[in-house]
Design a protein around this motif. Structure first.
Motif: not given
Length: 649
Positions: A583-584, A587, A608, A610-611, A614
């Motif tokens: 996920s990071a 981003l 959003f 991806s955030i 995390m």
């Protein structure tokens, strides 16, 4: 082999051991000097946070720091024992389990509650000065509400719902404030009217938190009153029984029935310190009288740390206060002076503490602080005081257990808080079930895979495409920003597809330059698009990626790297493997597109998503459920990992 024994694993003891071990290693003397730290508990306790556990704001594990973890990878022997006697002539400590010889001893055994001779206080009150004390109160307080909910006798019910906190110093005020925040949730749970609960904070002093300026004391008292705590000052406790408390207000002695009296009225030196002070230098309340180098005045092989110190620094009128900052600064001086002893030098450092203020929390949402530098103190209240408190705690955790404790602290203080008992409310508290994120995680993964294969079909593996990809986006934004130009505008409605529209069709919504370093561009043509121009990124792109019209090895490598990354991120997210890292990385890719080609409304959601992915998205229906516990069990066993605390339980 020279032996240094540190008695007590409180703030002063732990920091002294760590600082001394570091100095010994730096001198290359790890095999010639032995450090032993002795405590009756296998953990270091955050004494300043006891009230939070006692009143159920945080879990009990939040105030415990394992000593084996603190000293992992360090030449410090951790011994679990309760020392009962010290023979200062033979230089030997005797405990319940064994005896220990020393060449130098650091007394860091801390304090214990003092009852000032009040009848029944020791036997019938709940002290708040240890981990066990906090757990005992944590279990007792809800039990009073549980019993009261079924009690038919109004007098007995009133007794059960009456809570006295004796002491209006920092510990007493924090306990009273924390209890006042807990009561509404207990009333709701056990169907008790809040008006039936009586909370009292009582002290013989004329105002609360006497170390504060009067106006800050007034703020504390006003906050307690707002929380329905009856603050009774200039009131002396006379007697405490199993179900009552007697106090003297003026010339009148009043007796009230209560099943809960929390004692936070002051401390004195521990028994072992008090007994030793009679032989090696006696200070106030059983503390060790020291010289300027923090050595006992009658025995230069004994050092006192933290709460065990009785010393008036040069230029001061009163002894150093029993507070965490005193422990921190004294530990540094002791470690330095012990090294001087161990090396046979005569290079001692005098203790000249410079304290940076004090603060008190009245519940989890409000605090008061008086902080700054000597001679330049200023006052803080509410949000800013609470922010300062948490910031200072984190600074301390960096010294003790690094990232590991910081991660735990953030989790306990912000991410699992209930009933909004935090200065940031409950906004960061995790309440959603992890499995609710699974569909979004898989959709994000599928989208990345589709984007990757689109680029493969467009020939990103066989021909140079990065130049056209970036240049068309630049033309799109430049054409809208400069509509008078004759160039056509390439409107990239996604990173994978482009279409050409007239420049006049575009509208500039935001064109904001920040110090000529960053430029934010937000436009609308056939789609809404946003780009953040960063000077260094543009320089890298123009000088390296786009040179020779993008026909170069770096450009070719990067475009293949982007495609492979998109597919791997997609597969990882679908399978829930290394979800936080994936996920990071997702981003990061989005930020790369944002600063080079811009991103379009069709893909904004990916940022959003991806955030959101995390933290926690890989806990269910994922490979991480099996892989991460296995990897963490191996990772935290590595010596350098334990030494630098770069793991999280």
């Amino acid at each position: 082999m020279k032996r240094v024994v540190i008695l007590g694993a409180g703030y002063g003891g732990v920091l002294t051991a760590k600082k001394l071990a570091k100095k010994i290693k730096k001198q290359g003397l790890s095999n010639e000097i032995e450090i032993t730290i002795i405590d009756k508990n296998p953990f270091h306790t955050m004494l300043t946070e006891l009230h939070e556990v006692a009143c159920q704001r945080v879990d009990e594990d939040s105030i415990k720091i394992s000593l084996s973890k603190v000293f992992a990878g360090r030449k410090v022997n951790v011994v679990l024992d309760e020392i009962q006697n010290i023979d200062y002539d033979k230089k030997r400590l005797t405990g319940k389990c064994s005896s220990y010889d020393y060449d130098y001893l650091v007394l860091a055994s801390g304090s214990k509650p003092t009852y000032f001779g009040v009848e029944g206080a020791k036997e019938n009150t709940f002290p708040l000065w240890s981990y066990k004390d906090a757990i005992r109160l944590r279990e007792h307080i809800p039990e009073m509400f549980r019993q009261a909910s079924c009690e038919l006798d109004p007098d007995k019910r009133r007794e059960l719902l009456t809570f006295f906190v004796v002491g209006a110093g920092f510990t007493g005020v924090e306990m009273a404030g924390e209890l006042a925040e807990l009561v509404p949730s207990l009333c709701e749970k056990y169907e008790i009217d809040r008006k039936d609960v009586r909370l009292v904070n009582v002290d013989v002093l004329e105002r609360s938190c006497m170390i504060f300026p009067p106006r800050l004391s007034n703020k504390v008292e006003a906050r307690l009153a707002k929380m329905h705590v009856d603050v009774m000052l200039k009131t002396n406790i006379v007697k405490v029984t199993e179900n009552s408390i007697d106090y003297k207000k003026g010339d009148k002695i009043i007796s009230e029935r209560t099943s809960t009296v929390v004692w936070a009225a002051g401390v004195e030196a521990s028994d072992i310190s008090s007994a030793g002070s009679k032989k090696i230098g006696q200070g106030a309340r059983g503390r060790i009288q020291t010289d300027a180098q923090l050595r006992a005045v009658n025995n230069k092989s004994i050092y006192a740390a933290g709460d065990n110190i009785s010393y008036i620094p040069e230029g001061e009128k009163t002894p150093v206060p029993q507070m965490v900052e005193n422990c921190e600064q004294s530990a540094d001086v002791i470690a330095n002076n012990l090294m001087s002893d161990l090396l046979g030098k005569n290079e001692y450092e005098d203790y000249k503490p410079q304290f940076h203020g004090v603060m008190v929390c009245v519940g989890g949402r409000y605090g008061v602080a008086h902080v700054g530098l000597p001679g330049k103190f200023f006052s803080l209240a509410s949000f800013f005081a609470m922010f300062a408190k948490h910031f200072i705690n984190i600074i301390y955790f960096i010294q003790v257990l690094g990232f590991n404790k910081i991660a735990s602290y953030v989790y306990h203080e912000f991410l699992t808080i209930r009933n909004k008992r935090s200065f940031v409310g409950g906004y960061f508290s995790n309440r959603s079930a992890s499995f609710m994120l699974v569909p979004l995680r898989m959709y994000l993964g599928i989208f990345w895979i589709v984007e990757g294969f689109k680029k493969i079909n467009q020939g990103w593996f066989s021909t140079y495409k990065l130049y056209d990809f970036i240049n068309s986006a630049n033309q799109f934004f430049n054409g809208i920003l400069n509509p008078g130009t004759s160039d056509a505008v390439t409107a990239a409605t996604s990173e994978a597809a482009t279409t050409t529209v007239a420049a006049s069709a575009g509208t500039v919504l935001i064109n904001f330059n920040i110090l000529n370093l960053v430029r934010i561009i937000y436009v609308h043509a056939s789609d809404y698009a946003i780009k953040v121009q960063v000077g260094l990124v543009d320089l890298f792109t123009n000088k390296l990626l786009l040179r020779n019209n993008g026909v170069n090895g770096l450009s070719g490598f990067l475009q293949i790297f982007i495609v492979v990354s998109e597919i791997l991120i997609g597969l990882a997210l679908i399978g829930g493997l290394f979800t936080t890292i994936s996920s990071a990385y997702s981003l990061v890719l989005q930020m790369l597109f944002l600063t080079t080609t811009g991103i379009y409304m069709a893909t904004w959601w990916m940022v959003f998503a991806s955030i959101a992915m995390m933290f926690g998205a890989g806990r269910v229906f994922s490979l991480d459920y099996y892989v991460m516990p296995f990897l963490k069990s191996k990772w935290k066993k590595l010596k350098f990992v334990r030494k630098w605390y770069i793991y999280n339980d």
